[in-house]
Design a protein around this motif. Structure first.
Motif, short mmCIF file in Angstrom:
data_model
loop_
_atom_site.label_atom_id
_atom_site.label_comp_id
_atom_site.label_asym_id
_atom_site.label_seq_id
_atom_site.Cartn_x
_atom_site.Cartn_y
_atom_site.Cartn_z
N PHE A 1 0.87 -1.18 0.00
CA PHE A 1 0.00 0.00 0.00
C PHE A 1 0.90 1.23 0.00
O PHE A 1 1.64 1.47 0.96
CB PHE A 1 -0.89 -0.04 1.24
CG PHE A 1 -1.98 1.01 1.27
CD1 PHE A 1 -2.47 1.58 0.12
CD2 PHE A 1 -2.52 1.41 2.48
CE1 PHE A 1 -3.47 2.53 0.15
CE2 PHE A 1 -3.52 2.36 2.55
CZ PHE A 1 -4.00 2.93 1.37
N ILE A 2 0.88 1.98 -1.10
CA ILE A 2 1.76 3.14 -1.27
C ILE A 2 0.91 4.39 -1.26
O ILE A 2 -0.03 4.52 -2.05
CB ILE A 2 2.54 3.05 -2.59
CG1 ILE A 2 3.28 1.70 -2.69
CG2 ILE A 2 3.53 4.21 -2.72
CD1 ILE A 2 3.83 1.41 -4.08
N ILE A 3 1.22 5.32 -0.35
CA ILE A 3 0.41 6.53 -0.26
C ILE A 3 1.31 7.76 -0.22
O ILE A 3 2.52 7.67 0.05
CB ILE A 3 -0.49 6.53 1.01
CG1 ILE A 3 0.37 6.64 2.29
CG2 ILE A 3 -1.34 5.27 1.05
CD1 ILE A 3 -0.46 6.79 3.57
N GLU A 4 0.72 8.92 -0.52
CA GLU A 4 1.43 10.18 -0.36
C GLU A 4 0.74 11.01 0.71
O GLU A 4 -0.49 10.99 0.84
CB GLU A 4 1.51 10.95 -1.68
CG GLU A 4 0.17 11.39 -2.24
CD GLU A 4 0.32 12.25 -3.50
OE1 GLU A 4 1.21 11.96 -4.31
OE2 GLU A 4 -0.47 13.20 -3.66
N ALA A 5 1.57 11.70 1.51
CA ALA A 5 1.05 12.53 2.60
C ALA A 5 1.94 13.77 2.73
O ALA A 5 3.15 13.71 2.48
CB ALA A 5 1.03 11.75 3.91
N PRO A 6 1.38 14.90 3.14
CA PRO A 6 2.18 16.12 3.31
C PRO A 6 3.28 15.95 4.37
O PRO A 6 3.01 15.47 5.47
CB PRO A 6 1.14 17.16 3.75
CG PRO A 6 -0.16 16.64 3.24
CD PRO A 6 -0.07 15.15 3.35
N HIS A 7 4.51 16.31 4.01
CA HIS A 7 5.66 16.31 4.91
C HIS A 7 6.15 17.74 5.06
O HIS A 7 6.27 18.45 4.05
CB HIS A 7 6.81 15.47 4.36
CG HIS A 7 6.56 13.98 4.36
ND1 HIS A 7 5.43 13.40 3.84
CD2 HIS A 7 7.34 12.95 4.81
CE1 HIS A 7 5.51 12.07 3.97
NE2 HIS A 7 6.66 11.78 4.55
N GLN A 8 6.46 18.16 6.28
CA GLN A 8 6.95 19.51 6.49
C GLN A 8 8.07 19.51 7.53
O GLN A 8 7.89 18.99 8.65
CB GLN A 8 5.82 20.42 6.96
CG GLN A 8 6.23 21.88 7.13
CD GLN A 8 5.07 22.76 7.55
OE1 GLN A 8 4.01 22.27 7.94
NE2 GLN A 8 5.26 24.07 7.47
#
Length: 350
Positions: free
Chosen positions: A269-276
């Motif tokens: 399961f590959i997801i993208e999420a905001p990184h800061q």
């Protein structure tokens, strides 16, 4: 009178015969009903099955017991890791720079030795919290320290138990040599009076016979890129014989140091999420609540999905419904939205 007597007797005999016929005709039916009920009860007993909540794998006994989530080092000097092949779910996220760490969650299997154990970050703690897991780490960022010391989650940390519950391996150098055994985890639980009775919330799984019906784009292999440097990049290759994906990192297959057992995955399961980045050290905030784009790889097929955080569980969703997972182990790659999964993931059909 004699004629009437004979006629009456004949009628009585006829009625008696009819009654006997009725009795003999009804008795087998009653027996059949009893037999049918017994068969039905036996079938119901056979249909009753128990499943591990994080893998969907069938068990002969009722499932209970708390999950244990361990921060595991993914530096090249920490590979191969110990206990990793027995994890029900592994979450892989960037710790700093382009170096990832794993949150390995154990519930259906209990490895003897686990590690190398590494320091905590707040977003890993949130993942453990969502599964009501006991959280294991060695060290912490300042934000993570505050969460742990506030008892946000039940936890054991090597900063407190270095040399007691956590042991240092002589085969590797710090910070790549801290390990904990499952036996010592239970000792720590007893010392801190934690409960291990809470069974984690279950994911949604398809039936074993349904996995042959999965459709989607053919994806016999996939490359996941965390950076151009490639230190944390990984490749997954589908093995048709087992119906599972093999994992490779740095050119080597991901195996367990203790047993040489390979990591074999039913779901990628590959997801993208905001990184800061929020400080000069490079510590990150990762948004694991807002949802976003995702890819789900199962049985050599890829489907585009979205992901949602449902009561702490990161789940694949399509048309508003949770997409069922194939029974087995799952690996979750969390990538930054910049550049995003479209640029960071590539697939090959054959």
């Amino acid at each position: 009178m004699n004629k009437w007597a004979v006629a009456a007797a004949a009628v009585l005999l006829l009625l008696s015969g009819c009654n006997n016929n009725k009795e003999t005709s009804t008795k087998p039916k009653e027996k059949e009903k009893v037999v049918d009920k017994v068969v039905e009860k036996e079938e119901q007993k056979q249909e009753v099955a128990y499943y591990f909540p994080l893998t969907g794998v069938k068990s002969e006994a009722q499932i209970d017991g708390r999950a244990v989530a361990v921060m595991i080092n993914n530096h090249p000097k920490a590979r191969p890791q110990s206990g990793i092949s027995k994890a029900d779910i592994v979450y892989e996220l960037i710790a700093e720079g382009d170096m990832t760490r794993f949150l390995a969650v154990f519930q259906s299997q209990k490895p003897g030795n686990i590690g190398p154990v590494r320091s905590s970050r707040a977003y890993y703690i949130d993942l453990a919290k969502g599964l009501d897991a006991l959280y294991i780490a060695h060290g912490y960022s300042e934000e993570a320290r505050k969460l742990l010391e506030s008892n946000y989650v039940d936890n054991l940390n090597g900063m407190v138990y270095d040399g007691t519950l956590f042991k240092r391996s002589s085969d590797r150098k710090a910070p790549h040599n801290s390990y904990i055994t499952y036996e010592n985890i239970l000792k720590g639980v007893e010392q801190k009076h934690y409960s291990m009775d809470q069974t984690p919330p279950s994911f949604t799984f398809m039936k074993e016979e349904e996995k042959g019906n999965i459709t989607g784009t053919e994806a016999m292999s996939a490359m996941v890129s965390y950076s151009k440097g490639g230190i944390s990049n990984s490749i997954y290759e589908f093995d048709a014989a087992s119906g599972k994906y093999k994992r490779f990192s740095g050119g080597d297959q991901t195996v367990d140091l203790e047993t040489n057992e390979p990591v074999l995955l039913a779901n990628i399961f590959i997801i993208e999420a905001p990184h800061q980045v929020y400080d000069e050290v490079g510590h990150l905030n990762v948004d694991l609540k807002s949802g976003g784009k995702g890819y789900l790889l199962q049985m050599g097929r890829m489907n585009e999905v979205t992901w949602e955080n449902r009561n702490g569980r990161i789940v694949p969703v399509k048309d508003g419904a949770e997409v069922p997972l194939v029974p087995g182990q799952t690996w979750v790659n969390v990538l930054p939205t910049k550049p995003g999964i479209t640029q960071s993931v590539s697939f090959e059909a054959q």
